[in-house]
Design an enzyme around this catalytic site. Sequence first.
Site, PDB file in Angstrom:
ATOM      1  N   HIS A 127      53.030  42.663  54.940  1.00 30.83           N
ATOM      2  CA  HIS A 127      53.870  43.702  54.178  1.00 30.83           C
ATOM      3  C   HIS A 127      55.223  43.692  55.122  1.00 30.83           C
ATOM      4  O   HIS A 127      56.407  44.206  54.398  1.00 30.83           O
ATOM      5  CB  HIS A 127      53.438  45.212  54.662  1.00 30.83           C
ATOM      6  CG  HIS A 127      52.043  45.643  53.743  1.00 30.83           C
ATOM      7  ND1 HIS A 127      52.157  46.034  52.370  1.00 30.83           N
ATOM      8  CD2 HIS A 127      50.850  45.500  53.825  1.00 30.83           C
ATOM      9  CE1 HIS A 127      51.072  46.369  51.652  1.00 30.83           C
ATOM     10  NE2 HIS A 127      50.218  46.237  52.876  1.00 30.83           N
ATOM     11  N   ASP A 134      50.195  47.311  47.900  1.00 31.65           N
ATOM     12  CA  ASP A 134      48.882  48.058  47.802  1.00 31.65           C
ATOM     13  C   ASP A 134      49.010  48.717  46.555  1.00 31.65           C
ATOM     14  O   ASP A 134      49.885  49.309  46.185  1.00 31.65           O
ATOM     15  CB  ASP A 134      48.804  49.090  49.104  1.00 31.65           C
ATOM     16  CG  ASP A 134      48.615  48.563  50.511  1.00 31.65           C
ATOM     17  OD1 ASP A 134      48.346  47.256  50.426  1.00 31.65           O
ATOM     18  OD2 ASP A 134      49.321  49.067  51.184  1.00 31.65           O
ATOM     19  N   GLU A 193      39.867  45.287  51.507  1.00 25.41           N
ATOM     20  CA  GLU A 193      40.668  46.405  51.041  1.00 25.41           C
ATOM     21  C   GLU A 193      40.884  46.124  49.578  1.00 25.41           C
ATOM     22  O   GLU A 193      41.532  45.217  49.120  1.00 25.41           O
ATOM     23  CB  GLU A 193      42.143  46.659  51.798  1.00 25.41           C
ATOM     24  CG  GLU A 193      41.968  46.880  53.178  1.00 25.41           C
ATOM     25  CD  GLU A 193      43.265  47.041  53.880  1.00 25.41           C
ATOM     26  OE1 GLU A 193      43.283  47.809  55.006  1.00 25.41           O
ATOM     27  OE2 GLU A 193      44.204  46.690  53.361  1.00 25.41           O
ATOM     28  N   HIS A 196      44.785  46.317  48.447  1.00 26.46           N
ATOM     29  CA  HIS A 196      45.756  45.177  49.193  1.00 26.46           C
ATOM     30  C   HIS A 196      45.938  43.601  48.730  1.00 26.46           C
ATOM     31  O   HIS A 196      44.997  43.013  48.559  1.00 26.46           O
ATOM     32  CB  HIS A 196      45.560  45.005  50.595  1.00 26.46           C
ATOM     33  CG  HIS A 196      46.460  44.238  51.268  1.00 26.46           C
ATOM     34  ND1 HIS A 196      47.339  44.715  52.167  1.00 26.46           N
ATOM     35  CD2 HIS A 196      46.241  42.722  51.670  1.00 26.46           C
ATOM     36  CE1 HIS A 196      47.996  43.871  52.676  1.00 26.46           C
ATOM     37  NE2 HIS A 196      47.637  42.638  52.325  1.00 26.46           N
TER      38      HIS A 196
END
Length: 213
Positions: A127, A134, A193, A196
């Site tokens: 990120h 996301d 996740e 993500h």
Amino acid sequence: MVKYYIYISLLLFSVSSFSQTARDELVPVKQLIADIVIDLKYNTTDNFTSQKLYTTDEAYLASGAVVRLKVVQDSLKRILTHNGISYPQGLGLKIYDGYRPRSVQYLMFEIFPNPIYVADPASGSIHNRGGAVDVSLVNLATGEELPMPTKFDHFGIEASHDYMNLPPNIIANRTLLRDMMTQVAGFSIYVSEWWHYTYAPSSSYPLLDFQLR
Ligand SMILES: [Zn+2]
């Protein structure tokens, strides 16, 4: 490239001028994808830190990643029926987070130092390089999110792609998002996740630390 990293880290809190290639230049996602839904949770207190960490509602990503996301958005728009439900304007993407300043990464890791869910700022998060996003799915006509396995930033096994103890429609939503992001656009998953995704070339992009306004 090593020289470049040193240069960036010396300027951690004051990066203002440096050269970037066209693919790693940060751009506002909306500039290319006007109808994408943006819901930056870190620009609110509705996140695991309970603090507002950003100063903008604008999502930024490396331009190469935005070009790929556009392909996903255009493909989702053509899906007018999914799980037996009709979507007159098709489906679309919603962004929870994109580029994230490295100083925010330090703060997050201080609050929740579990590297499965929060990357160690010493090595940085993708990120921080503008190459991780996301995302979730929405009904484009209403902007409403489709049911997903968990809320964004749920730190538990239920957020994993491998978690199957879910209703079939929720598994189908997670799978649709995954297929679109990986097979249509070439993003990589993060198994822990469901939201993500990473744009592979960005692993060598510089770690950045400027707040966007
Ligand atoms: Zn993420």
